[in-house]
Design a protein around this motif. Structure first.
Motif, PDB file in Angstrom:
ATOM      1  N   UNK A  46     -31.500   4.622   3.569  1.00  0.00           N
ATOM      2  CA  UNK A  46     -30.091   4.621   3.439  1.00  0.00           C
ATOM      3  C   UNK A  46     -29.634   6.041   3.498  1.00  0.00           C
ATOM      4  N   UNK A  47     -28.641   6.344   4.263  1.00  0.00           N
ATOM      5  CA  UNK A  47     -28.107   7.968   4.252  1.00  0.00           C
ATOM      6  C   UNK A  47     -26.683   7.893   4.190  1.00  0.00           C
ATOM      7  N   UNK A  48     -26.515   8.818   2.941  1.00  0.00           N
ATOM      8  CA  UNK A  48     -25.076   8.931   2.735  1.00  0.00           C
ATOM      9  C   UNK A  48     -24.666  10.451   2.852  1.00  0.00           C
ATOM     10  N   UNK A  49     -23.648  10.384   3.611  1.00  0.00           N
ATOM     11  CA  UNK A  49     -23.087  11.718   3.857  1.00  0.00           C
ATOM     12  C   UNK A  49     -21.720  11.893   3.421  1.00  0.00           C
ATOM     13  N   UNK A  50     -21.407  12.842   2.564  1.00  0.00           N
ATOM     14  CA  UNK A  50     -20.286  13.149   1.704  1.00  0.00           C
ATOM     15  C   UNK A  50     -20.031  14.808   1.955  1.00  0.00           C
ATOM     16  N   UNK A  51     -18.922  15.158   3.011  1.00  0.00           N
ATOM     17  CA  UNK A  51     -18.845  16.387   3.211  1.00  0.00           C
ATOM     18  C   UNK A  51     -20.035  17.127   3.916  1.00  0.00           C
ATOM     19  N   UNK A  52     -20.414  17.916   3.231  1.00  0.00           N
ATOM     20  CA  UNK A  52     -21.659  18.554   3.855  1.00  0.00           C
ATOM     21  C   UNK A  52     -23.254  18.088   2.813  1.00  0.00           C
ATOM     22  N   UNK A  53     -22.806  17.149   1.918  1.00  0.00           N
ATOM     23  CA  UNK A  53     -23.872  16.887   1.061  1.00  0.00           C
ATOM     24  C   UNK A  53     -24.715  15.722   1.744  1.00  0.00           C
TER      25      UNK A  53
END
Length: 190
Positions: A133-140
């Motif tokens: 599971x990969x979550x990307x929020x802005x640069x995080x």
């Protein structure tokens, strides 16, 4: 204060009448670490995990609220540990905001693990599979590798912020972001 007002307004506007809530903390509000340890008996487990976790967590144990899960890894004859810690101050402020909005916190968990639980409950996920599971929020970016229903590995990274716009420089920055993300995925999977 602002968060409390937002929650209260959302509940009122959407005519949601609930009294209990599950708090899903974002990865920036907590520490999630995975590690392996030698097999320990139950009487040694807490102390052994606390000793090992000190290597990874940059806070004093008395300033944290912690929880962990473990499983015996028969292949390696070790224990796989998933360790989660949050500062007491962060936890208290989140619980206080929900309380002020009229909600009682029933449980606290990492938001990414809450998502996994919801997907499993709604049968949109086969817990016997291994997946990422990969979550990307802005640069995080947060990676969680799940192996046979157990969150086996977690990692948070911060990549260069992707930019908006359509200039040559922006396209190069976007490619750089995508390349770095792909590289981090490969490293994490290795």
């Amino acid at each position: 204060q602002e968060w409390t007002l937002t929650i209260s307004e959302a509940l009122r506007t959407n005519k949601i009448d609930v009294k209990e809530a599950f708090l899903g903390l974002s990865s920036k509000d907590q520490f999630i670490r995975s590690f392996q340890m030698p097999l320990l008996n139950k009487s040694e487990l807490d102390l052994g995990i606390q000793f090992e976790a000190r290597k990874y967590i940059p806070f004093k144990a008395e300033d944290l609220t912690i929880d962990y899960q473990y499983r015996v890894n028969k292949k390696s004859a070790k224990m796989d540990i998933l360790y989660v810690a949050v500062t007491k101050n962060t936890l208290d402020s989140n619980i206080s905001a929900l309380s002020e909005a009229g909600l009682k916190v029933k449980a606290v968990e990492p938001a990414s693990l809450a998502l996994l639980r919801i997907l499993a409950i709604t049968k949109q996920l086969n817990p016997k599979l291994s997946f990422v599971l990969i979550t990307v929020q802005d640069a995080e970016v947060e990676f969680i590798i799940v192996n046979n229903g157990f969150p086996y590995f977690g990692r948070d990274i911060k990549l260069p912020q992707p930019s908006a716009g359509i200039s040559e420089k922006t396209q190069g920055e976007e490619a750089s972001f995508g390349e770095r993300l792909a590289s981090e995925i490969r490293v994490s999977l290795d």
